[in-house]
Design an enzyme around this catalytic site. Sequence first.
Site, PDB file in Angstrom:
ATOM      1  N   PHE A  23      -4.307  -0.047  -1.421  1.00 33.15           N
ATOM      2  CA  PHE A  23      -4.195   0.802  -2.606  1.00 33.15           C
ATOM      3  C   PHE A  23      -2.932   0.413  -3.368  1.00 33.15           C
ATOM      4  O   PHE A  23      -1.824   0.501  -2.836  1.00 33.15           O
ATOM      5  CB  PHE A  23      -4.148   2.279  -2.199  1.00 33.15           C
ATOM      6  CG  PHE A  23      -3.956   3.216  -3.357  1.00 33.15           C
ATOM      7  CD1 PHE A  23      -5.040   3.599  -4.138  1.00 33.15           C
ATOM      8  CD2 PHE A  23      -2.696   3.710  -3.669  1.00 33.15           C
ATOM      9  CE1 PHE A  23      -4.870   4.464  -5.226  1.00 33.15           C
ATOM     10  CE2 PHE A  23      -2.512   4.578  -4.745  1.00 33.15           C
ATOM     11  CZ  PHE A  23      -3.607   4.949  -5.520  1.00 33.15           C
ATOM     12  N   TYR A  25      -0.395   1.105  -6.613  1.00 32.89           N
ATOM     13  CA  TYR A  25      -0.018   2.187  -7.537  1.00 32.89           C
ATOM     14  C   TYR A  25       1.024   1.726  -8.566  1.00 32.89           C
ATOM     15  O   TYR A  25       1.367   2.470  -9.483  1.00 32.89           O
ATOM     16  CB  TYR A  25       0.515   3.393  -6.732  1.00 32.89           C
ATOM     17  CG  TYR A  25       1.726   3.044  -5.900  1.00 32.89           C
ATOM     18  CD1 TYR A  25       2.999   3.058  -6.445  1.00 32.89           C
ATOM     19  CD2 TYR A  25       1.592   2.642  -4.567  1.00 32.89           C
ATOM     20  CE1 TYR A  25       4.105   2.703  -5.701  1.00 32.89           C
ATOM     21  CE2 TYR A  25       2.695   2.276  -3.806  1.00 32.89           C
ATOM     22  CZ  TYR A  25       3.942   2.313  -4.383  1.00 32.89           C
ATOM     23  OH  TYR A  25       5.043   1.943  -3.645  1.00 32.89           O
ATOM     24  N   GLU A  98       6.435  -7.940  -1.674  1.00 29.33           N
ATOM     25  CA  GLU A  98       6.931  -6.551  -1.570  1.00 29.33           C
ATOM     26  C   GLU A  98       8.150  -6.437  -0.642  1.00 29.33           C
ATOM     27  O   GLU A  98       8.454  -5.343  -0.168  1.00 29.33           O
ATOM     28  CB  GLU A  98       5.795  -5.652  -1.043  1.00 29.33           C
ATOM     29  CG  GLU A  98       4.518  -5.680  -1.883  1.00 29.33           C
ATOM     30  CD  GLU A  98       4.698  -5.122  -3.289  1.00 29.33           C
ATOM     31  OE1 GLU A  98       5.521  -4.217  -3.488  1.00 29.33           O
ATOM     32  OE2 GLU A  98       4.012  -5.632  -4.208  1.00 29.33           O
TER      33      GLU A  98
END
Length: 190
Positions: A23, A25, A98
């Site tokens: 997911f 965002y 990340e």
Amino acid sequence: MLDTTALNQQRNFFEGHAAIWLFGYGSLIWKADFAYLERRPAYIHGWERRFWQGSHDHRGTPEAPGRVATLIRAKDSICHGMAYRIAPEVLAPLDVREKNGYLREKVPLTFMDEKGNGTEQSEGLIYLASDDNPAFLGDAPLDEIAQQIANAHGPSGPNRDYLVNLAVALRELGAKDAHIFALEQQLSQF
Ligand code: SIN
């Protein structure tokens, strides 16, 4: 600088799965530069998006960090984004992307249908930068956050583009996000 790459490789919550849901965002909504099998608009419950994470490696530098999105817990809120079905190998380069403070977390996610209603659920992964990571900046007055974003640049480009691209992508998803749209408005002053 902190590097969470090795830590994330141990956070293997979907061992043995041929495909998993990721997911996104933040930039993972509008910059999907990885192979995915399928993507579906989705949301997660109990979270809100905030520009509270410092970026030293993408949208800023160690001397002048930018600000990028993370999530904070908010019991009754939902956070809209994009879910991608990916092969687990795809996580290796994403762990590198990340690496400045984000850790893989397992969360329940809800897919959206064409009318914007929640449909079925699945377990998925998010990259979360929690308030105990060294690059976390936390809250500040909205105009100060916007000014920092207006001034910051990094190897991935202007910090401003990250916010504007995110706001555009959220509108395309039909998602409401008071923090992001207020920041976008503030940014237009600078
Ligand atoms: C995400 O987009 O889901 C994580 C934060 C980012 O890469 O911007």
